[in-house]
Design a protein around this motif. Structure first.
Motif, PDB file in Angstrom:
ATOM      1  N   LEU A 127       0.790  -1.236   0.000  1.00  0.00           N
ATOM      2  CA  LEU A 127       0.000   0.000   0.000  1.00  0.00           C
ATOM      3  C   LEU A 127       0.826   1.292   0.000  1.00  0.00           C
ATOM      4  O   LEU A 127       0.473   2.232  -0.723  1.00  0.00           O
ATOM      5  CB  LEU A 127      -0.976   0.018   1.174  1.00  0.00           C
ATOM      6  CG  LEU A 127      -2.391  -0.425   0.891  1.00  0.00           C
ATOM      7  CD1 LEU A 127      -3.244  -0.354   2.157  1.00  0.00           C
ATOM      8  CD2 LEU A 127      -3.036   0.349  -0.231  1.00  0.00           C
ATOM      9  N   PRO A 128       1.909   1.403   0.768  1.00  0.00           N
ATOM     10  CA  PRO A 128       2.644   2.677   0.772  1.00  0.00           C
ATOM     11  C   PRO A 128       3.107   3.121  -0.616  1.00  0.00           C
ATOM     12  O   PRO A 128       3.047   4.312  -0.932  1.00  0.00           O
ATOM     13  CB  PRO A 128       3.818   2.407   1.709  1.00  0.00           C
ATOM     14  CG  PRO A 128       3.290   1.383   2.660  1.00  0.00           C
ATOM     15  CD  PRO A 128       2.428   0.486   1.799  1.00  0.00           C
ATOM     16  N   SER A 129       3.553   2.193  -1.470  1.00  0.00           N
ATOM     17  CA  SER A 129       3.996   2.597  -2.805  1.00  0.00           C
ATOM     18  C   SER A 129       2.821   3.082  -3.652  1.00  0.00           C
ATOM     19  O   SER A 129       2.957   4.018  -4.430  1.00  0.00           O
ATOM     20  CB  SER A 129       4.744   1.448  -3.505  1.00  0.00           C
ATOM     21  OG  SER A 129       3.851   0.373  -3.753  1.00  0.00           O
ATOM     22  N   VAL A 130       1.666   2.467  -3.474  1.00  0.00           N
ATOM     23  CA  VAL A 130       0.470   2.888  -4.205  1.00  0.00           C
ATOM     24  C   VAL A 130       0.029   4.266  -3.717  1.00  0.00           C
ATOM     25  O   VAL A 130      -0.309   5.143  -4.515  1.00  0.00           O
ATOM     26  CB  VAL A 130      -0.671   1.856  -4.041  1.00  0.00           C
ATOM     27  CG1 VAL A 130      -1.963   2.369  -4.626  1.00  0.00           C
ATOM     28  CG2 VAL A 130      -0.275   0.531  -4.677  1.00  0.00           C
ATOM     29  N   LEU A 131       0.062   4.473  -2.407  1.00  0.00           N
ATOM     30  CA  LEU A 131      -0.339   5.768  -1.864  1.00  0.00           C
ATOM     31  C   LEU A 131       0.653   6.866  -2.253  1.00  0.00           C
ATOM     32  O   LEU A 131       0.250   8.005  -2.507  1.00  0.00           O
ATOM     33  CB  LEU A 131      -0.475   5.670  -0.338  1.00  0.00           C
ATOM     34  CG  LEU A 131      -1.606   4.753   0.137  1.00  0.00           C
ATOM     35  CD1 LEU A 131      -1.558   4.596   1.652  1.00  0.00           C
ATOM     36  CD2 LEU A 131      -2.953   5.243  -0.328  1.00  0.00           C
TER      37      LEU A 131
END
Length: 192
Positions: A180-184
């Motif tokens: 999730l952090p890379s997508v966010l």
């Protein structure tokens, strides 16, 4: 709806063919997403709402899903970057509609690559390959539906268990928590 306190993005998830939105893996992912500042909407397909057990044809599933996303983006999820996904059948629907819904990423839990027990069954890899945004596939290492391969835009994480993903829900949660952090971060970048 499971809103985050200060949402940075929205995650819309669909269920599998034989289950509903209360499946253990969807619940685990919802908790992870909310902790990361992502509001979650769990969408139940109309055939389930009507009490039927068999899914509608793909075009009807896709149309219902797209209509639900349009509704959510016009209301509670307005102006939030969109991530779509689901488990099994819900993952297939999310992949097939990723472009039309404007999703910036797709989360697939237990993607059903091939019907089990039928060596001649057609592969559904084309549905995954058609997605041009980042995809995370979380797959049980003993899933009878098969193991999709990793690809340029697709990360595949094998977790203990089978198609249900119930064996190690923490492994499922950790896979999503890592992705999730890379997508966010991508969602936070200004458009070019």
């Amino acid at each position: 709806m499971h809103p985050a306190a200060e949402p940075r993005a929205a995650l819309v998830l669909g269920h599998g063919a034989g289950g509903g939105v209360a499946s253990a893996d969807l619940v685990a992912v919802t908790d992870v997403a909310r902790a990361e500042g992502v509001s979650v909407a769990l969408v139940e397909q109309p055939y389930r709402v009507a009490g039927r057990r068999s899914p509608a044809p793909a075009r009807q599933l896709d149309a219902a899903w797209s209509a639900a996303i349009d509704y959510l983006l016009a209301g509670e999820l307005r102006r939030l970057p969109l991530i779509v996904g689901g488990r099994s059948l819900g993952a297939r629907v999310a992949c097939r509609t990723a472009e039309v819904t404007g999703a910036l990423a797709v989360l697939c839990l237990a993607f059903p690559l091939r019907a089990p027990g039928r060596a001649s069954a057609a592969s559904r890899l084309d549905e995954l390959d058609a997605v041009t945004v980042p995809v995370l596939v979380v797959q049980g290492e003993r899933d009878p539906f098969g193991m999709p391969p990793a690809a340029e835009h697709r990360t595949v994480v094998q977790v203990p268990g089978d198609h249900s993903l119930k064996t190690d829900l923490e492994a499922v949660a950790n896979a999503v928590r890592s992705w999730l952090p890379s997508v966010l971060a991508q969602a936070a970048r200004p458009a070019a």
